[in-house]
Design an enzyme around this catalytic site. Structure first.
Site, mmCIF file in Angstrom:
data_model
loop_
_atom_site.group_PDB
_atom_site.id
_atom_site.type_symbol
_atom_site.label_atom_id
_atom_site.label_comp_id
_atom_site.label_asym_id
_atom_site.label_seq_id
_atom_site.Cartn_x
_atom_site.Cartn_y
_atom_site.Cartn_z
ATOM 1 N N THR A 198 0.806 -1.221 0.000
ATOM 2 C CA THR A 198 0.000 0.000 0.000
ATOM 3 C C THR A 198 0.841 1.274 0.000
ATOM 4 O OG1 THR A 198 -0.080 0.013 2.417
ATOM 5 C CG2 THR A 198 -1.866 -1.133 1.255
ATOM 6 N N LYS A 199 2.157 1.168 0.025
ATOM 7 C CA LYS A 199 3.007 2.334 0.235
ATOM 8 C C LYS A 199 3.219 3.129 -1.062
ATOM 9 C CE LYS A 199 3.630 1.749 4.645
ATOM 10 N NZ LYS A 199 2.625 0.738 4.986
#
Length: 407
Positions: A198-199
């Site tokens: 998700t980064k």
């Protein structure tokens, strides 16, 4: 009488949301890089990792970068590199991911949880001093740039009585964050980044530690692979030797060439991805600003830095008894994914016993937690999808104000 959100049809759970909360986009050139490594005959730590380290260090203005298996392992290694006595006190914000506090414990130290300003989600010198007064001066300090916002690392270190080289910066949210004109990742101490799915630079898994200390970087490279003085790549190079030594305790925390090749390709897209995140944040700002009961995310004042927009966390204070979890359910029914960052660590059963918590409690984090809602934020989020999220939140907020649906 409490206000309830008007009933909407409850569809069967969908595999694909119309507006997913997150999106792990691996570009075509990153996929091709993986295939190149798979065909090379060498897939573990090797030349791709070394090249990724060099390119990443240049991107954040650091002298050295050490690739690791996760940001959590990076924090643990960075703390171990300080050589602190076992059981040393290490401060951590309670508004962080549980893994960041587990890293303190796995390094053999005692976490002390620090409260946050509910307006920012970040610790302040005052909350740090409260923790120090309760438990004594710490040996080290971890600082998270929560959501991609800018924490004042020098001020927090001064309040803790900790030198800057004993600060471990948790930059899991902060690739692309600037403190003033300096990118997070440069400067003294050690900074740990995440490449989780998700980064801002997604690889699925992986992390990086940056530092300007050559000796510390050398120690970290050994410690990430059992403490061995030579990894397999160097041992098996032409002219290399099979011999190695182990002088310190280490971990199995190395990055593979598969991940690093992905990272090198993804990194070339990072500037455009960051521009898109800023555009999305501005679109959210425009449509949600002034909406009663909805607070926009904190961001640095002009000249103080740049938000990375890893998250777009709003605060909900809606009238009529509508709470955050009810809003989450209503948005889910509208096929809009959301999340909450984070459950404060002191509210998790294990850490409520294992960590040190000031007797006065962590009231700022408690106040913030019940209001937090993270909206979708990723480069492939379309303008139309942002409009849909804002329209849904606006409708819910207005319903709470008007009292429609009361019983």
């Amino acid at each position: 009488m409490t206000t309830r959100i008007s009933a909407v049809p409850r569809p069967a759970p969908a595999v694909d949301l119309a507006v997913p909360f997150a999106d792990c986009h691996i570009t075509s050139d990153a996929q091709a890089a993986v295939l190149r490594v798979l065909q090379s005959g060498w897939v573990t730590t090797g030349r791709e990792v070394a090249a990724f380290e060099t390119e990443f260090a240049a991107a954040v203005g650091a002298e050295y970068a050490v690739a690791v298996s996760s940001c959590t392992q990076g924090i643990e290694l960075a703390l171990r590199s300080l050589g602190l006595p076992p059981g040393s006190l290490v401060l951590s914000s309670t508004m962080t991911f549980c893994g960041a506090v587990q890293a303190i414990m796995h390094a053999g130290h005692q976490p002390v949880l620090v409260d946050v300003d509910p307006a920012t989600g970040l610790p302040t010198p005052a909350t740090v001093r409260t923790a120090v007064q309760a438990f004594g001066r710490p040996a080290a300090l971890t600082v998270v740039h929560w959501a991609g916002d800018v924490a004042d690392v020098p001020a927090l270190a001064e309040a803790a009585g900790v030198p800057l080289d004993h600060v471990v910066v948790d930059a899991a949210h902060a690739l692309g964050t600037y403190a003033g004109d300096a990118p997070v990742g440069s400067g003294p101490g050690a900074t740990c980044f995440s490449f989780y799915a998700t980064k801002n630079l997604p690889l699925g898994e992986g992390g990086m530690i940056t530092t300007d200390d050559a000796a510390r970087a050398d120690w970290l490279r050994k410690a990430r692979l059992h403490g061995m003085t030579a990894d397999a790549w160097r041992r098996y190079l032409p002219g290399g030797s099979w011999r190695y030594n182990v002088a310190d305790a280490g971990l199995k925390a190395n990055m593979t060439d598969i991940q690093a090749a992905m990272g090198r390709a993804q990194l070339t897209h990072f500037p455009s991805w960051q521009r898109r995140r800023a555009q999305i944040a501005a679109q959210y700002d425009e449509q949600l600003a002034g909406l009663p009961g909805v607070g926009l995310p904190h961001r640095p004042a002009p000249g103080q830095g740049t938000h990375a927009w890893h998250l777009y966390p709003i605060r909900l204070r809606l009238n009529g008894g509508i709470d955050r979890d009810e809003v989450i359910a209503a948005l889910s029914e509208r096929a809009i994914g959301t999340s909450v960052h984070f459950i404060p660590v002191h509210r998790l059963a294990y850490f409520s016993q294992a960590a040190l918590i000031p007797s006065a409690g962590l009231t700022g984090a408690d106040a913030l937690f019940g209001q937090l809602l993270s909206l979708p934020m990723y480069p492939r989020l379309s303008g139309a999808q942002v409009d849909a999220v804002c329209a849904a939140i606006t409708g819910i907020a207005h319903q709470g104000i008007s009292g429609k649906g009361t019983e």
